[in-house]
Design a protein around this motif. Structure first.
Motif, PDB file in Angstrom:
ATOM      1  N   SER A  67       0.930  -1.190  -0.106  1.00 37.60           N
ATOM      2  CA  SER A  67       0.098  -0.049   0.039  1.00 37.60           C
ATOM      3  C   SER A  67       0.792   1.250  -0.013  1.00 37.60           C
ATOM      4  N   GLU A 111       1.089  -2.173   7.862  1.00 34.02           N
ATOM      5  CA  GLU A 111       1.166  -1.687   6.387  1.00 34.02           C
ATOM      6  C   GLU A 111       2.454  -1.689   5.760  1.00 34.02           C
ATOM      7  N   GLN A 169       6.773  -1.345  -4.524  1.00 38.29           N
ATOM      8  CA  GLN A 169       6.427  -1.932  -3.361  1.00 38.29           C
ATOM      9  C   GLN A 169       7.420  -2.599  -2.328  1.00 38.29           C
TER      10      GLN A 169
END
Length: 246
Positions: free
Chosen positions: A110, A178, A194
């Motif tokens: 994310s 996260e 990512q």
């Protein structure tokens, strides 16, 4: 979707009937799960020997070895516990070798980790997942990276600790954290934004060693498996998964 494997997952791989085929029980560091399963399947197809894997944190697996768990070979995520196994009388002297050198990665599905160090410094997240640094070498590597950035005090309250590197990844994938430190091999193929690879000098080299255990000393299948782990066929699989070979 990547399969999420529980701690101490046991997988019995393909068996091809042949004379004198045997079974090898292998204790394997959790970060090497996918690679071990692929190598094990190829090994079984080539030799007819069956492989039963138990995956977990290196320290936890070694504790099981000291408590008479029936493992024949031990694939550690560091280069210390195999030596300890030999010194403590559980490993066979002269059989220890480095089968892979791993890389720790900061991963988030994310957050943009193009500059992972900046993301860690900003601390704009609630939780960061790390495998238990006492039992899991990749967890220790993550802690070392945080320390190298001078962020131990700032980030320690945000750490959620997994029993092993597989559980740390589960925390991230489930959204319970996260971001987190995992093995590069676990997230290879995910978008580059990512994943952030910390500088190698920020954490100790993760040399992953294997050793034949006393329980498997007379087991031809165990010896054959370790030989196969050093083969060109296995080396190609290991490199493709993001590991380095020395």
């Amino acid at each position: 979707m990547r399969a999420l494997l529980a701690f101490a997952t046991v997988a019995s791989l393909a068996f091809v009937p042949m004379a004198h085929a045997g079974t090898v029980n292998a204790a394997v560091a959790a970060n090497f799960t996918k690679v071990a399963e692929q190598i094990g399947a190829d090994f079984s197809a080539a030799t007819g020997h069956d492989v039963v894997f138990s995956f977990g944190a290196t320290g936890a697996l070694y504790t099981q070895i000291t408590q008479a768990a029936p493992f024949d070979v031990f694939l550690s995520a560091d280069d210390k516990r195999t030596g300890t196994a030999i010194a403590d009388g559980f490993g066979v002297e002269g059989t220890e070798f480095t089968y892979a050198v791993g890389k720790v990665a900061l991963y988030s599905p994310s957050l943009d980790l193009t500059d992972g160090a900046a993301v860690l410094r900003a601390g704009a997240f609630q939780h960061i997942a790390i495998a238990d640094p006492v039992t899991a070498p990749y967890g220790a590597a993550g802690v070392a990276v945080i320390a190298a950035l001078g962020l131990t005090e700032a980030l320690t309250p945000k750490i959620v600790t997994g029993q092993n590197i597989t559980q740390a990844l589960q925390f991230i994938d489930s959204g319970n954290a996260e971001v987190g430190f995992v093995a590069l091999s676990q997230v290879l193929g995910e978008p580059a934004t990512q994943i952030w690879l910390p500088p190698q000098e920020d954490y100790p080299a993760i040399r992953q060693n294997a050793v034949l255990l006393k329980n498997g000393e007379a087991n031809e299948a165990a010896t054959a498996f370790l030989d196969y782990l050093r083969s060109d066929e296995a080396a190609a699989i290991i490199r493709a998964a993001g590991y380095v070979l020395e």
